[in-house]
Design a protein around this motif. Sequence first.
Motif, PDB file in Angstrom:
ATOM      1  N   PHE A   1      -3.160  -5.374  10.439  1.00 16.70           N
ATOM      2  CA  PHE A   1      -4.692  -5.089  10.617  1.00 16.70           C
ATOM      3  C   PHE A   1      -5.389  -5.794   9.608  1.00 16.70           C
ATOM      4  CE2 PHE A   1      -3.496  -2.046  13.735  1.00 16.70           C
ATOM      5  CZ  PHE A   1      -4.748  -1.770  14.814  1.00 16.70           C
ATOM      6  N   ASP A   2      -4.869  -5.522   8.304  1.00 18.47           N
ATOM      7  CA  ASP A   2      -5.608  -6.153   6.939  1.00 18.47           C
ATOM      8  C   ASP A   2      -4.497  -6.116   6.165  1.00 18.47           C
ATOM      9  OD1 ASP A   2      -6.810  -5.010   4.288  1.00 18.47           O
ATOM     10  OD2 ASP A   2      -8.665  -5.756   5.426  1.00 18.47           O
ATOM     11  N   LYS A   3      -4.665  -7.348   5.562  1.00 24.00           N
ATOM     12  CA  LYS A   3      -3.766  -7.729   4.618  1.00 24.00           C
ATOM     13  C   LYS A   3      -3.192  -6.469   3.539  1.00 24.00           C
ATOM     14  CE  LYS A   3      -2.564 -11.397   1.050  1.00 24.00           C
ATOM     15  NZ  LYS A   3      -3.095 -12.474   0.230  1.00 24.00           N
ATOM     16  N   ASN A   4      -4.605  -6.234   2.651  1.00 23.62           N
ATOM     17  CA  ASN A   4      -4.148  -5.325   1.929  1.00 23.62           C
ATOM     18  C   ASN A   4      -3.729  -3.916   2.155  1.00 23.62           C
ATOM     19  OD1 ASN A   4      -5.317  -6.985  -0.438  1.00 23.62           O
ATOM     20  ND2 ASN A   4      -6.731  -7.299   0.944  1.00 23.62           N
ATOM     21  N   LEU A   5      -4.336  -3.332   3.290  1.00 19.71           N
ATOM     22  CA  LEU A   5      -4.314  -1.959   3.869  1.00 19.71           C
ATOM     23  C   LEU A   5      -2.728  -2.053   4.495  1.00 19.71           C
ATOM     24  CD1 LEU A   5      -7.687  -0.926   5.072  1.00 19.71           C
ATOM     25  CD2 LEU A   5      -6.763  -0.518   2.966  1.00 19.71           C
ATOM     26  N   THR A   6      -2.412  -3.041   4.886  1.00 12.76           N
ATOM     27  CA  THR A   6      -1.083  -3.123   5.810  1.00 12.76           C
ATOM     28  C   THR A   6       0.082  -3.038   4.661  1.00 12.76           C
ATOM     29  OG1 THR A   6      -1.873  -4.352   7.672  1.00 12.76           O
ATOM     30  CG2 THR A   6       0.567  -4.458   7.495  1.00 12.76           C
TER      31      THR A   6
END
Length: 743
Positions: free
Chosen positions: A592-597
């Motif tokens: 979904f999102d590089k940092n959150l994933t």
Amino acid sequence: MSSHISQEKQEQAQVIFQNGLSLLQQGKSEEADRLFSEAYLLDPKNADVLNLLGIRSYQKQEYRNAIDFLNQANQIAPHCAPTLSNLGLVHNALFEYADALHFFNLAIKYAPNIPETHNNRGNALKGLGKITEANSAYEKAITLRPNYAEALSNQGALLLESGQTEKAITLFEKAIAANPRFAIAFNNLGNAFTQLENYEDAFQCFEQALQIHPGYLDACLNFGNSLKKCKQYTAAIDCYQHALKINPENAKTFFLLGEVYYDTGDCDLAKTYYAKSLEIYPVDLEAQIALAIAQIPKVFKSAEELGDSRNAFSQQLEFFQRNLQHQSGSIQSDKILARHPFYLAYQDENNRTLMAKLGEICSGLAQPIQAKLGAKKELTDISSKIRIGIISSFICSHPVWHAITKGWVNHLDDKQFELHIFNTNGVEDQETEKAKSRVASYMNCGTDIMVAAQTIADHKLDVILYPEIGMDTISKSLACLRLAPKQIVSWGHPETTGLPTIDFYLSSQLMESADSNDYYSEKLITLPSLGTYFEQEVVEPIKPDLQNLGINPNTPILLCAGSPSKYSPVHDHVFVQIAKKLGACQLVFFNFDKNLTAILRERLQLAFAREQLDSTQYLRFIPFLNKQEFYGLMREADLYLDTIGFSGFNTAMQALSCDLPIISIAGTKMRGRLASAILDRIGLPELICQSDTAYIDLAVEFIQNRNLLNSIKDRIAKSKAILFNDLEPIRSLEQFLIQQARK
């Protein structure tokens, strides 16, 4: 000092003043200032000297000194338009817009045709929220001087805030044509392109502004904001760090660094930078509320962090409330109203008390805006249509539109209801065009809260429907106001708003539990069945290249399609145990999102390692797929594992459209019961579990028993039609709306 000044001293002071002017024109400002002070000591009643000392104090941001000098000049020459105009300019800088307007009006009385005065008067009117009058003032300045770059740019900025982006761009381009070295116009044009998500042109504009004026702090910060919106987070951080070189003590820069780090899921750094911002500017209420919200991580690194974050949020909220009580003067409330603890809903807890505390704060802050709005709506005559307003940023192809709003727009009886849509500056597409054809009026109400609120209030609505509150900052801000006699929110963001201005929470009978009333500050209304009209979308599935995605078609595929925030560390063991019991299987997540994933992936890897399992044998994180390929993947998958605690609705409906069996847990809160409600409706209660253990066992049983799995797929194929195009909730909603509007 004697009040009489000899002619010799007056003449000497005038010569020194003229020499100072000459030095100022040569850029020798310090030497010039010394001469102006000398001239003032010789002749303190020289209006020219006083005026220039006032302007120089203004330029050095010594505003109170500026007012003192200019007031002296005004007493000596009371009808001097430049002095009056300069007084207005200083009051504008102090945000004392009413005083500024007074002086600009006097200046125009004595000299009606000076473009600068009309332009600055426009700034004062804008500060007072008098947008139409401000626009007229800019228009007058441009009429007097058609190539007046500053007025063109100011009028463009006004239109940009009102949602008229294309018109604003035209004005900014005219300003640049009039003055190709006008950095402010390039900065404003960059903001406009950012709003349209035309990022490459935006970046070029900010670069141009900074080439013209390398120390232009706002352009540097807006460049960072544009990069952040484009999700180029590293570049945005570089921009903000460069801004710190321009001014290492600028609180706003530290605040924006806090914002970008919170966006990327790094709460620790976010809190550090918000705190640094508050060290420099302790009374910044927006930074205070941002720091409170930053206590709630977007994705939890551990179960312990969950409990700690709630306590920290509650404490920061109390601190903010205490500070608010001691705040003197006017408060820039619109930015605070827009703040929302969105990720609090991802904790499987009763958030009513926390949300009600924040709701009380927000409704209090909204009172000054409320007080400026026009007269309240009288009840509609019983023979007239009921006027319904729908306020949303998602009048487009978006999960909230498909799940909730589209059914209202297409199927509320137009013989009884008159629908008015207020798009809070959201994206427009083909769905928007269809919506426009179904309603009495449609408008983009822009991003200026006062303007948007007045626009909505002027429609004299009976009822306002919010499909969600929490996902969009403008809708959240407007929801803090009373813009119609009855105001209702639905479950696009499945959490209570806590706002005393929202009367009802629109949900469904199947989504709520026996204790549900305890979770809402609003009065809970449960419509029949799923509470919504949902159209079955016709999608032609395309089989994705599984091998390219790192998926083995011969090994069971268990789809985990939730966003990283939906996966609580409390339930990480579920995936570990399923893998441990099955052996060969693939748990497929999405990036979904590089940092959150990355936070979720690392947490799951640790959970697998604790059980001596190699996570790479089981976990798959794949890129986002287009809709056709996603449907193709669901056709290839064996099971859909619904997120526990914060369920999925649209994805569950899509999975069942593809005959993909879902395993779910019926949570205690509505947000944990979306998929289980759908399964209940379709007559498959055996897919609804009551515990993590049951969830694990059922997943394992289905993968190990192909006959059982296929029989479930057959039952889905035969019964799924009941989920779609259900008018019963709409008819029930109509009765409720009539009852409320006619009370």
